[in-house]
Design a protein around this motif. Structure first.
Motif, PDB file in Angstrom:
ATOM      1  N   MET A 190      22.649  23.818  -3.701  1.00 55.72           N
ATOM      2  CA  MET A 190      23.363  24.943  -4.310  1.00 55.72           C
ATOM      3  C   MET A 190      23.798  25.943  -3.245  1.00 55.72           C
ATOM      4  O   MET A 190      24.916  26.451  -3.258  1.00 55.72           O
ATOM      5  N   ILE A 191      22.843  26.239  -2.308  1.00 57.15           N
ATOM      6  CA  ILE A 191      23.166  27.209  -1.259  1.00 57.15           C
ATOM      7  C   ILE A 191      24.327  26.679  -0.418  1.00 57.15           C
ATOM      8  O   ILE A 191      25.262  27.421  -0.092  1.00 57.15           O
ATOM      9  N   ALA A 217      29.920  27.087   1.068  1.00 61.89           N
ATOM     10  CA  ALA A 217      31.236  26.477   1.225  1.00 61.89           C
ATOM     11  C   ALA A 217      32.288  27.288   0.467  1.00 61.89           C
ATOM     12  O   ALA A 217      33.358  27.591   1.006  1.00 61.89           O
ATOM     13  N   VAL A 218      31.958  27.647  -0.786  1.00 60.87           N
ATOM     14  CA  VAL A 218      32.893  28.453  -1.592  1.00 60.87           C
ATOM     15  C   VAL A 218      33.197  29.770  -0.889  1.00 60.87           C
ATOM     16  O   VAL A 218      34.353  30.193  -0.760  1.00 60.87           O
ATOM     17  N   MET A 272      27.972  37.984  -7.262  1.00 61.81           N
ATOM     18  CA  MET A 272      28.110  37.134  -8.436  1.00 61.81           C
ATOM     19  C   MET A 272      27.813  35.685  -8.085  1.00 61.81           C
ATOM     20  O   MET A 272      27.250  34.940  -8.883  1.00 61.81           O
ATOM     21  N   LEU A 273      28.156  35.295  -6.868  1.00 62.82           N
ATOM     22  CA  LEU A 273      27.851  33.936  -6.406  1.00 62.82           C
ATOM     23  C   LEU A 273      26.341  33.725  -6.405  1.00 62.82           C
ATOM     24  O   LEU A 273      25.833  32.686  -6.856  1.00 62.82           O
ATOM     25  N   MET A 327      24.004  31.190  -8.744  1.00 61.04           N
ATOM     26  CA  MET A 327      22.999  30.255  -8.244  1.00 61.04           C
ATOM     27  C   MET A 327      21.676  30.447  -8.968  1.00 61.04           C
ATOM     28  O   MET A 327      21.031  29.475  -9.374  1.00 61.04           O
ATOM     29  N   ILE A 328      21.273  31.713  -9.123  1.00 63.25           N
ATOM     30  CA  ILE A 328      20.004  31.981  -9.806  1.00 63.25           C
ATOM     31  C   ILE A 328      20.032  31.393 -11.207  1.00 63.25           C
ATOM     32  O   ILE A 328      19.108  30.694 -11.638  1.00 63.25           O
TER      33      ILE A 328
END
Lengths: 291, 336
Positions: free
Chosen positions: B10-11, B16-17, B183-184, B188-189
């Motif tokens: 996820m990280i 990457a995003v 927000m990213l 993830m959370i």
């Protein structure tokens, strides 16, 4: 607080008239949710649709909104049977009515609202009729005709439904299907057909309720949302499927709302219905006259 | 894939995003991506209660708005410190206020979580449909309260001034990029939590409630406690998504914060993606969110809402298990 007596009386009278109207609005949900166990949260959207049809024909052809609504009854009935048919085929038969059926009706509510916004815009619309404007006076009591006429029509509608359900064969079959679907099947009656008719009637009441709504107040597409809570609050408070309970609850809510609007300001009024609903759900989920 | 590996993945995906976004460095991209990420959080939060437990929540907008308005209240409180308190206390409070956004997010999610808990406690002993109606009711009650609460702007709404840049030491980033990064992280959370729940005992407990609550209770599953956990978590995540919203939008009014489109979107996205797994809301939110961004820019915002509504109705009728369900069905057919 010092409450002027005539203000209080008038607020109560206005509340009683409003309550009669609420009874008509709720009658449809009382059938669909109370008797058929179909959580039709899109019902207020059909009511608003009824309002806009009444508005459109009234403005273009000058026909009285209540007469328009009576002409529209068969159309709405057919619409209701169609909606039930889709609902039955896609959810009830597969046993998925709880989650997806709710989402279906929610989507329907939303789509109707957005389509009305796209067609008519978000302006408030109103109708014209002879009884909008004047009022009757009895001593200190004012009876505005734009409230009195809808209230009387609503009560007539309500009585008609009650008579239909308790006195006719089909009506009794609807009661039966709400009690025990399997038993109805054993009596060689088709529960799906009965439910389709019942749901059609439920939507047909929306045509009348919509016309009454637009007589009482100007309407814009998102007005329906306020009625979701009101309608279900009345339905639950009155006891599911109990028509007399629905009437009592509607009048109660009308009076309390009118008192709140008069003495605390109209911006608090919407919360009353929902407060009622939450309290009923928390403390007496069976409602006033619940089974 | 175990949880640690998943978190690392996820990280990596988030990085990457972020790298792409930073390289593009277009403000519009940040604005659009923020909205989509926000919808991922909302959809995932809805799915914890709606998808895993089978309880439909129509009040997503209320929890979202609660998060947003707790931020507004704290921002307004900061402005009112000097007039409310004597000088000594005021200068002390100025050390704490204005609160940084991460703190606002924590507070927003706690407030929404508490309301979610109370809401669940009041209504969850009833059948599912009542719960759904009660959530709608709660949304209107909360909206009425906010409309009548002048401190946060009442029905007129509240302006929140967003700084242009944020300075971290000697490093300067644009504020919208900062919000986007926040927000990213929240996304993830939410995703990691949802996936963890799905594979834990908690998730199996939720699934038993969804499939047959009565049977679950008879087998000794503590259904009420599990449902309360679900409403609290779901509410908290929605509040979390809402807390930075005032800074994003700049002007918050009750009608927009409590808008029906949040409720519809947070139901439609999991329904379209698929409700049984954490992938569903993610896929649904990305698809529907991007489509809406595109439609808002090219056609109109009313039409984009129509698209959401029609897709919701269409999917629940034709593909009841969402896109994920369609894919699974196809792969199953290929195997046999």
């Amino acid at each position: 607080m010092d409450i002027p007596f005539d203000l209080l009386i008038n607020a109560i009278v206005a509340g009683l008239l409003l309550g009669g109207f609420y009874a008509a609005v709720t009658a449809g949900v009382s059938i669909s949710f109370g008797m058929l166990d179909i959580v039709n949260i899109a019902h207020p959207a059909f009511i608003i649709l009824g309002s806009y049809i009444a508005y459109f024909i009234n403005i273009n052809f000058g026909i009285d909104p209540i007469i328009v609504s009576l002409i529209m009854l068969p159309v709405f009935f057919t619409l209701g049977t169609l909606v039930y048919h889709v609902y039955y085929l896609s959810f009830e038969r597969r046993g998925q009515e709880s989650l997806r059926g709710l989402a279906f009706f929610f989507g329907l509510l939303f789509v109707t609202e957005v389509v009305l916004i796209l067609v008519f815009g978000v302006d408030y619309r109103y109708v014209e009729a002879r009884y909008i404007g004047p009022s009757l006076h009895f001593g200190m009591i004012d009876l505005p005709l734009r409230m009195l006429v809808p209230c009387l029509v609503a009560l007539a509608l309500f009585a008609a439904i009650e008579l239909f359900i308790t006195r006719t064969f089909t009506g009794r079959a609807i009661m039966a299907v709400s009690q025990d679907q399997l038993a109805l099947q054993l009596m060689a009656a088709d529960p799906i057909r009965i439910k389709r008719i019942a749901f059609g009637i439920s939507i047909a009441t929306a045509a009348v309720a919509g016309a009454l709504l637009i007589i009482i107040q100007p309407v814009e597409p998102s007005v329906g949302r306020e009625y979701i809570g009101r309608v279900f609050a009345i339905c639950v408070l009155g006891g599911l499927g109990s028509m007399p309970g629905t009437l009592i609850a509607a009048v109660m809510l009308g009076v309390v709302e009118s008192l709140t609007a008069t003495f605390y300001g109209p911006s608090w009024a919407p919360a009353v219905a929902f407060g009622f609903l939450l309290l009923t759900l928390a403390f007496r989920p069976a409602g006033l006259l619940g089974r | 894939m175990n949880t640690t590996k998943f978190i690392l993945a996820m990280i990596a995906a988030a990085a990457a995003v972020l790298a792409i976004a930073h390289w593009l460095n277009v403000d519009y991209f940040f604005f659009a991506a923020y909205t989509i990420l926000q919808f991922i959080v909302l959809a995932t939060a809805w799915n914890i209660l709606g998808g895993y437990c089978g309880y439909v929540n129509f009040g997503s907008a209320a929890f979202f708005a609660l998060g947003a308005y707790s931020s507004v209240a704290l921002i307004k409180f900061d402005g009112a410190i000097d007039s409310w308190f004597p000088e000594g206390v005021a200068s002390f409070l100025h050390h704490i206020f204005p609160l940084p956004i991460p703190v606002l997010i924590v507070i927003g999610s706690v407030v929404s979580g508490v309301v979610g808990f109370g809401m669940g406690y009041l209504t969850l002993r009833l059948r599912g449909a009542f719960f759904a109606i009660a959530t709608l009711a709660m949304a209107v009650v909360l909206q009425t309260l906010v409309v009548n609460w002048d401190f946060v702007g009442g029905s007129r709404g509240a302006y929140i001034i967003r700084p242009d840049t944020l300075e971290v030491g000697s490093w300067q980033i644009s504020y919208i990029e900062y919000l986007f990064v926040l927000m990213l992280i929240l996304t993830m959370i939410a995703l990691v939590t949802a996936r963890t729940i799905e594979r834990s005992q908690l998730g199996f407990g939720f699934a038993t409630i969804r499939d047959d609550e009565l049977a679950a209770e008879a087998c000794g599953v503590p259904t009420l406690r599990l449902k309360l956990i679900a409403t609290t978590l779901s509410g908290a995540f929605m509040g979390m998504a809402g807390a930075p919203f005032p800074y994003y939008i700049g002007y918050l009014q009750p009608a927009s914060a409590f808008g029906l489109e949040y409720a519809v979107n947070s139901i439609a996205m999991p329904m379209i993606g698929g409700t049984t797994s954490w992938v569903g809301p993610l896929v649904g939110a990305i698809l529907l969110g991007s489509a809406q961004q595109y439609a808002t820019v090219t056609i109109s915002s009313a039409v984009n809402l129509l698209i959401v509504g029609l897709m919701l109705v269409g999917f629940v009728i034709i593909a009841p298990n969402g896109l994920i369900g369609l894919v699974q069905e196809r792969s199953r057919r290929r195997q046999s």
